[in-house]
Design a protein around this motif. Structure first.
Motif, PDB file in Angstrom:
ATOM      1  N   GLY A 198       0.991  -7.080  -0.613  1.00 33.92           N
ATOM      2  CA  GLY A 198       1.116  -7.525   0.776  1.00 33.92           C
ATOM      3  C   GLY A 198      -0.217  -7.555   1.500  1.00 33.92           C
ATOM      4  O   GLY A 198      -1.236  -7.045   1.013  1.00 33.92           O
ATOM      5  N   LYS A 199      -0.200  -8.100   2.690  1.00 32.80           N
ATOM      6  CA  LYS A 199      -1.407  -8.172   3.509  1.00 32.80           C
ATOM      7  C   LYS A 199      -1.611  -6.842   4.219  1.00 32.80           C
ATOM      8  O   LYS A 199      -0.670  -6.287   4.787  1.00 32.80           O
ATOM      9  CB  LYS A 199      -1.283  -9.291   4.536  1.00 32.80           C
ATOM     10  N   PRO A 200      -2.828  -6.276   4.223  1.00 41.81           N
ATOM     11  CA  PRO A 200      -3.062  -4.984   4.889  1.00 41.81           C
ATOM     12  C   PRO A 200      -2.791  -5.074   6.394  1.00 41.81           C
ATOM     13  O   PRO A 200      -3.207  -6.035   7.054  1.00 41.81           O
ATOM     14  CB  PRO A 200      -4.532  -4.690   4.608  1.00 41.81           C
ATOM     15  N   HIS A 201      -2.080  -4.078   6.911  1.00 43.68           N
ATOM     16  CA  HIS A 201      -1.807  -4.041   8.348  1.00 43.68           C
ATOM     17  C   HIS A 201      -3.024  -3.613   9.140  1.00 43.68           C
ATOM     18  O   HIS A 201      -3.099  -3.878  10.350  1.00 43.68           O
ATOM     19  CB  HIS A 201      -0.638  -3.095   8.630  1.00 43.68           C
ATOM     20  N   VAL A 202      -3.976  -2.938   8.491  1.00 45.92           N
ATOM     21  CA  VAL A 202      -5.226  -2.532   9.135  1.00 45.92           C
ATOM     22  C   VAL A 202      -6.366  -3.196   8.367  1.00 45.92           C
ATOM     23  O   VAL A 202      -6.616  -2.858   7.200  1.00 45.92           O
ATOM     24  CB  VAL A 202      -5.399  -1.004   9.136  1.00 45.92           C
ATOM     25  N   SER A 254     -11.059  12.096  -3.852  1.00 43.83           N
ATOM     26  CA  SER A 254     -11.325  12.244  -5.280  1.00 43.83           C
ATOM     27  C   SER A 254     -10.139  11.838  -6.148  1.00 43.83           C
ATOM     28  O   SER A 254     -10.304  11.614  -7.352  1.00 43.83           O
ATOM     29  CB  SER A 254     -11.710  13.695  -5.594  1.00 43.83           C
ATOM     30  N   SER A 255      -8.939  11.743  -5.563  1.00 43.56           N
ATOM     31  CA  SER A 255      -7.736  11.408  -6.320  1.00 43.56           C
ATOM     32  C   SER A 255      -7.500   9.905  -6.296  1.00 43.56           C
ATOM     33  O   SER A 255      -7.292   9.308  -5.233  1.00 43.56           O
ATOM     34  CB  SER A 255      -6.522  12.144  -5.745  1.00 43.56           C
ATOM     35  N   ALA A 256      -7.525   9.299  -7.483  1.00 41.73           N
ATOM     36  CA  ALA A 256      -7.248   7.860  -7.569  1.00 41.73           C
ATOM     37  C   ALA A 256      -5.800   7.555  -7.201  1.00 41.73           C
ATOM     38  O   ALA A 256      -5.507   6.504  -6.615  1.00 41.73           O
ATOM     39  CB  ALA A 256      -7.556   7.361  -8.985  1.00 41.73           C
ATOM     40  N   ALA A 257      -4.880   8.486  -7.517  1.00 46.97           N
ATOM     41  CA  ALA A 257      -3.472   8.275  -7.171  1.00 46.97           C
ATOM     42  C   ALA A 257      -3.277   8.266  -5.660  1.00 46.97           C
ATOM     43  O   ALA A 257      -2.490   7.469  -5.130  1.00 46.97           O
ATOM     44  CB  ALA A 257      -2.613   9.368  -7.814  1.00 46.97           C
ATOM     45  N   MET A 258      -3.986   9.126  -4.951  1.00 45.60           N
ATOM     46  CA  MET A 258      -3.901   9.145  -3.498  1.00 45.60           C
ATOM     47  C   MET A 258      -4.438   7.855  -2.891  1.00 45.60           C
ATOM     48  O   MET A 258      -3.850   7.288  -1.963  1.00 45.60           O
ATOM     49  CB  MET A 258      -4.678  10.340  -2.937  1.00 45.60           C
ATOM     50  N   LEU A 259      -5.560   7.383  -3.394  1.00 43.30           N
ATOM     51  CA  LEU A 259      -6.129   6.136  -2.886  1.00 43.30           C
ATOM     52  C   LEU A 259      -5.195   4.963  -3.139  1.00 43.30           C
ATOM     53  O   LEU A 259      -5.030   4.090  -2.276  1.00 43.30           O
ATOM     54  CB  LEU A 259      -7.491   5.891  -3.535  1.00 43.30           C
ATOM     55  N   ASP A 260      -4.562   4.948  -4.293  1.00 43.98           N
ATOM     56  CA  ASP A 260      -3.615   3.880  -4.598  1.00 43.98           C
ATOM     57  C   ASP A 260      -2.409   3.939  -3.662  1.00 43.98           C
ATOM     58  O   ASP A 260      -1.931   2.900  -3.177  1.00 43.98           O
ATOM     59  CB  ASP A 260      -3.164   3.993  -6.058  1.00 43.98           C
ATOM     60  N   LEU A 261      -1.927   5.147  -3.384  1.00 43.95           N
ATOM     61  CA  LEU A 261      -0.797   5.299  -2.471  1.00 43.95           C
ATOM     62  C   LEU A 261      -1.176   4.885  -1.055  1.00 43.95           C
ATOM     63  O   LEU A 261      -0.396   4.217  -0.365  1.00 43.95           O
ATOM     64  CB  LEU A 261      -0.321   6.746  -2.491  1.00 43.95           C
ATOM     65  N   LEU A 268       0.527   1.912   1.253  1.00 42.92           N
ATOM     66  CA  LEU A 268       1.048   2.114   2.601  1.00 42.92           C
ATOM     67  C   LEU A 268       0.443   1.107   3.578  1.00 42.92           C
ATOM     68  O   LEU A 268       1.136   0.611   4.482  1.00 42.92           O
ATOM     69  CB  LEU A 268       0.741   3.542   3.073  1.00 42.92           C
ATOM     70  N   LEU A 269      -0.841   0.795   3.406  1.00 38.55           N
ATOM     71  CA  LEU A 269      -1.473  -0.206   4.264  1.00 38.55           C
ATOM     72  C   LEU A 269      -0.867  -1.590   4.065  1.00 38.55           C
ATOM     73  O   LEU A 269      -0.829  -2.405   5.001  1.00 38.55           O
ATOM     74  CB  LEU A 269      -2.971  -0.264   3.988  1.00 38.55           C
ATOM     75  N   LEU A 308       4.325   1.884   9.103  1.00 40.57           N
ATOM     76  CA  LEU A 308       3.933   2.972   8.214  1.00 40.57           C
ATOM     77  C   LEU A 308       5.143   3.802   7.803  1.00 40.57           C
ATOM     78  O   LEU A 308       5.291   4.172   6.630  1.00 40.57           O
ATOM     79  CB  LEU A 308       2.887   3.848   8.901  1.00 40.57           C
ATOM     80  N   ALA A 309       6.024   4.107   8.756  1.00 36.55           N
ATOM     81  CA  ALA A 309       7.229   4.871   8.432  1.00 36.55           C
ATOM     82  C   ALA A 309       8.121   4.107   7.466  1.00 36.55           C
ATOM     83  O   ALA A 309       8.669   4.681   6.512  1.00 36.55           O
ATOM     84  CB  ALA A 309       7.989   5.195   9.723  1.00 36.55           C
ATOM     85  N   ALA A 310       8.252   2.802   7.689  1.00 39.32           N
ATOM     86  CA  ALA A 310       9.085   1.990   6.797  1.00 39.32           C
ATOM     87  C   ALA A 310       8.492   1.929   5.395  1.00 39.32           C
ATOM     88  O   ALA A 310       9.220   1.993   4.388  1.00 39.32           O
ATOM     89  CB  ALA A 310       9.248   0.585   7.380  1.00 39.32           C
ATOM     90  N   ALA A 311       7.166   1.816   5.301  1.00 40.73           N
ATOM     91  CA  ALA A 311       6.518   1.760   3.987  1.00 40.73           C
ATOM     92  C   ALA A 311       6.678   3.082   3.245  1.00 40.73           C
ATOM     93  O   ALA A 311       6.916   3.098   2.030  1.00 40.73           O
ATOM     94  CB  ALA A 311       5.046   1.414   4.155  1.00 40.73           C
TER      95      ALA A 311
END
Length: 471
Positions: free
Chosen positions: A243-247, A224-231, A235-236, A72-75
């Motif tokens: 990439g493949k989700p880590h979770v 409610s923020s689409a930008a937050m969900l995309d970010l 990160l996942l 997560l820190a690296a992403a």
């Protein structure tokens, strides 16, 4: 959907583990006497500690310095480097300070009351009644100067990245401490579903995966923020969109699930209630979150008086609310941090204080982070479905323990709904209780049994939070 497994057997097992060595009313379970000046010494041969050292007594809930997962820190570092945001080093502390000082908006009714009081005061002070327009302008100018101007934050792609850099590690630390409370006190609890309201960058998902990754199979992130969900999704996936989700098992949506049949084992709202524009919106949201709760509802806000008041309002709304879920009629009670369901004594004191806690964490190594470790100060409340008497009711340490030669000062929130400043010594309260208190930390539970009201000394007249200067 959440499992139908009840919370009662889990809490019962947890209580049995704590009280092993005797029935709830037996002398063995009351080995640590109440914190009172006339308490007798403790029998050091009792089996209360179960052969554990004092530093690991059953009330210890301190979580060591936490660190966000390396992936997560690296992403986060990769995404920030890829965006090339100008002036991000100045924007990060500015946003962090703004969020910390954020308060709830003033309700229209309260604003009208303030305007009427100002108008009456101006009319009383004036020798000649001013004209209506001048009076109106004077009232508006005073309100603009003295009223907190709340503004809704719109998280676009740019602001979402700044928020990630400012709050990802601190938010992860605060939620990890809340999860640690449940894991320590109810180790048998293994949730399968989780919902995060106001998920933001997804720090709750990462913290839940670190705590219960073996059992959780569904994470519902609502923002409610689409930008937050995309970010959060990037990160996942390690900082990329492919990439493949880590979770595994993480789902994103912009609205809460509508179906009343859908419940989650754990429901979390971290630093989100303060972003709602009105008390009516907060009330509706809290009621919805409680209906969605199968076992635990976790609410986390800033460790300020405003954040603490928000949580106390939410707690009272759940405990006193008449609306019952038709599919889950189980009542609710406060699992943590309050050892009671009474009004908060911190807010009722002569000088109201916020009930807050602190969690150390390792900072994400951004270029502007000069410190390797920081402290996240936050307030939390954990509500659970079940009966309040099922949970152990031990006093909570609301401030750091002050250690002095041969005695310690403990500020306790007690099960009777009062604050108590206890000075604990080995001579007066026994070696076990003294050593347990000396190794305890801010936020821990002190394993004592409060004496009955007849055994308690008269309450002092002074503020119990005031530390004896002579000590």
């Amino acid at each position: 959907m959440a499992t139908a497994r009840g919370l009662r057997p889990l809490l019962t097992l947890s209580r049995c583990r704590r009280g092993r060595g005797g029935a709830p009313g037996a002398p063995g379970s009351r080995a640590l006497a109440g914190v009172a000046p006339d308490a007798s010494q403790v029998d050091n041969s009792s089996g209360f500690l179960e052969r554990r050292p004092h530093r690991r007594h059953p009330g210890v809930l301190q979580l060591p310095c936490v660190r966000v997962p390396p992936v997560l820190a690296a992403a986060a570092r990769a995404l920030l480097l890829e965006s090339s945001l100008p002036g991000v080093e100045a924007q990060v502390p500015a946003l962090r300070n703004y969020l910390w000082s954020r308060r709830v908006p003033v309700e229209p009714e309260e604003l009208q009351r303030r305007a009427r009081r100002l108008e009456e005061r101006l009319l009383e002070d004036a020798d000649v009644p001013p004209a209506e327009e001048r009076l109106r302008q004077a009232v508006l100018q005073t309100l603009r100067r003295t009223t907190y101007h709340w503004q809704e934050l719109t998280y676009n792609e740019r602001l979402s990245l700044v928020y990630m850099a400012a709050r990802l590690d601190g938010g992860f630390a605060a939620v990890s401490r809340a999860f640690h409370e449940i894991r320590t006190r109810v180790p048998e609890f293994q949730p399968q579903t989780l919902m995060d309201f106001g998920s933001g960058t997804g720090s709750v998902t990462w913290a839940a995966h670190s705590a219960w990754g073996q059992s959780l199979r569904e994470y519902m992130c609502v923002d409610s923020s689409a930008a937050m969900l995309d970010l959060a999704e990037k990160l996942l996936r390690g900082g990329s969109g492919s990439g493949k989700p880590h979770v595994p098992g993480v789902f994103f949506r912009q609205f809460l699930p509508v179906s009343p049949k859908v419940q989650f084992d754990v429901v979390v709202s971290a630093f989100s209630l303060s972003e709602l524009p009105s008390k009516a919106d907060r009330t509706e949201t809290i009621q919805t979150l409680w209906r969605k709760t199968g076992h635990f509802l976790i609410l986390v806000e800033n460790g300020t008086k405003a954040g603490h008041c928000l949580l106390m309002d939410a707690r009272d709304l759940v405990l006193k609310g008449k609306e019952k879920s038709p599919l889950d009629p189980r009542p609710g009670f406060v699992f943590a941090p309050c050892p009671h369901e009474l009004p908060c004594p911190q807010l009722a004191a002569s000088k109201p204080l916020a009930c807050s806690f602190s969690q150390a964490y390792h900072c994400i190594p951004f270029s502007w982070n000069k410190k390797k470790q920081k402290e996240e100060k936050f307030s939390m409340v954990i509500l659970a479905r079940g009966r309040p008497e099922e949970a152990p009711r031990w006093p909570r340490l609301t401030q750091p323990v002050l250690k002095r030669p041969r005695h310690v000062h403990c500020h306790l929130c007690c099960p009777d709904g009062h604050m108590q400043h206890a000075v604990i010594t080995a001579r007066q309260h026994g070696r076990d209780l003294y050593r347990c208190a000396r190794v305890s930390s801010w936020g821990d539970l002190l394993p004592v049994i409060t004496p009955s009201e007849s055994e308690l000394p008269p309450s002092p007249a002074e503020d119990p939070l005031r530390v004896d200067k002579d000590a």
